[in-house]
Motif scaffolding. Structure first.
Motif, PDB file in Angstrom:
ATOM      1  N   SER A 179      10.159  -1.513   0.265  1.00 34.50           N
ATOM      2  CA  SER A 179      10.234  -2.373  -0.920  1.00 34.50           C
ATOM      3  C   SER A 179      11.609  -3.024  -0.968  1.00 34.50           C
ATOM      4  N   ALA A 180      11.627  -4.332  -1.199  1.00 37.07           N
ATOM      5  CA  ALA A 180      12.884  -5.062  -1.356  1.00 37.07           C
ATOM      6  C   ALA A 180      12.681  -6.128  -2.424  1.00 37.07           C
ATOM      7  N   VAL A 181      13.530  -6.110  -3.436  1.00 36.51           N
ATOM      8  CA  VAL A 181      13.425  -7.089  -4.509  1.00 36.51           C
ATOM      9  C   VAL A 181      14.512  -8.138  -4.297  1.00 36.51           C
ATOM     10  N   MET A 182      14.090  -9.414  -4.286  1.00 36.97           N
ATOM     11  CA  MET A 182      15.028 -10.516  -4.088  1.00 36.97           C
ATOM     12  C   MET A 182      14.976 -11.459  -5.281  1.00 36.97           C
TER      13      MET A 182
ATOM     14  N   ALA B  95       0.812  -1.217   0.000  1.00 38.88           N
ATOM     15  CA  ALA B  95       0.000   0.000   0.000  1.00 38.88           C
ATOM     16  C   ALA B  95       0.854   1.279   0.000  1.00 38.88           C
ATOM     17  N   GLN B  96       2.146   1.152   0.244  1.00 36.06           N
ATOM     18  CA  GLN B  96       3.022   2.326   0.299  1.00 36.06           C
ATOM     19  C   GLN B  96       3.363   2.819  -1.109  1.00 36.06           C
ATOM     20  N   LYS B  97       3.445   4.145  -1.247  1.00 35.22           N
ATOM     21  CA  LYS B  97       3.675   4.757  -2.562  1.00 35.22           C
ATOM     22  C   LYS B  97       4.971   4.262  -3.218  1.00 35.22           C
ATOM     23  N   GLU B  98       6.061   4.176  -2.449  1.00 32.06           N
ATOM     24  CA  GLU B  98       7.337   3.726  -3.002  1.00 32.06           C
ATOM     25  C   GLU B  98       7.212   2.304  -3.556  1.00 32.06           C
TER      26      GLU B  98
END
Length: 143
Positions: free
Chosen positions: A80-83, A35-38
Motif C-alpha cells: 500500500s502506498a498513498v500519494m 486484495a492484500q490485508k494491509e
C-alpha cells in the motif's frame, strides 16, 4: 449522511484524468495490491475519513497489479502506498521516514490521516511542493 464509496481507477488514463481534472482539491490515490490485508486496512481508514475531507480532498484507489503504468515511475512496490497530487502536480511530504514521495505504510488512525491530508492541502494551496508532516513517523514500528 450518505456514505462515499471510494472510486477505483481502472486504467492509467483514469489515473491521469483523476490527477488532472481536479482544480481545487487535493487528489489522494492509494496505489497498492487491493486484495492484500494491509491494503484493505488502509482502504478502510481512507473510506472512513472520505466524508470528512471531501471539501478539500478526493480519494481514489488504484490496484498496481491491474494498472502497472505508474509502478516504475513512482516506485510502487509496497502493498500500500498513498500519494498526493494538487493541480496535476505530485505533492511531496516529509514524514521523517526518508521517503518523501509517498506514505508507504498503513496508517489506520483517522485523525492522523485527516491531519496529513489537511497539512498537504494547505501547503499545496500556498504553492509548496514539499510539506512537513504534522507528525514524525521515523520511529514508527513495522509489524
Amino acid at each position: 449522511m450518505g456514505s462515499i464509496v471510494l472510486p477505483h481507477l481502472k486504467t492509467g488514463w483514469h489515473v491521469d484524468q483523476a490527477i488532472m481534472s481536479e482544480e481545487e482539491r487535493l487528489v489522494v490515490i492509494r496505489f497498492g495490491q487491493s486484495a492484500q490485508k494491509e491494503c484493505m486496512k488502509q482502504d478502510e481508514a481512507l473510506y472512513k475519513i472520505a466524508e470528512r475531507v471531501k471539501n478539500f480532498a478526493v480519494i481514489y484507489l488504484c490496484d498496481i497489479d491491474e494498472v502497472p503504468d505508474f509502478n516504475a515511475m513512482y516506485e510502487l512496490y509496497d502493498v500500500s502506498a498513498v500519494m498526493f497530487f494538487f493541480r496535476n502536480k505530485h505533492m511531496m511530504c516529509d514524514f521523517g521516514t526518508g521517503n518523501n514521495n509517498k506514505m508507504n505504510w498503513v496508517l489506520e488512525d483517522k485523525q492522523e490521516l485527516i491531519d496529513i491530508i489537511e497539512t498537504i492541502y494547505r501547503g499545496a494551496k500556498k504553492g509548496r511542493g514539499l510539506v512537513i508532516s504534522p507528525k514524525d513517523y521515523s520511529t514508527r514500528h513495522r509489524y
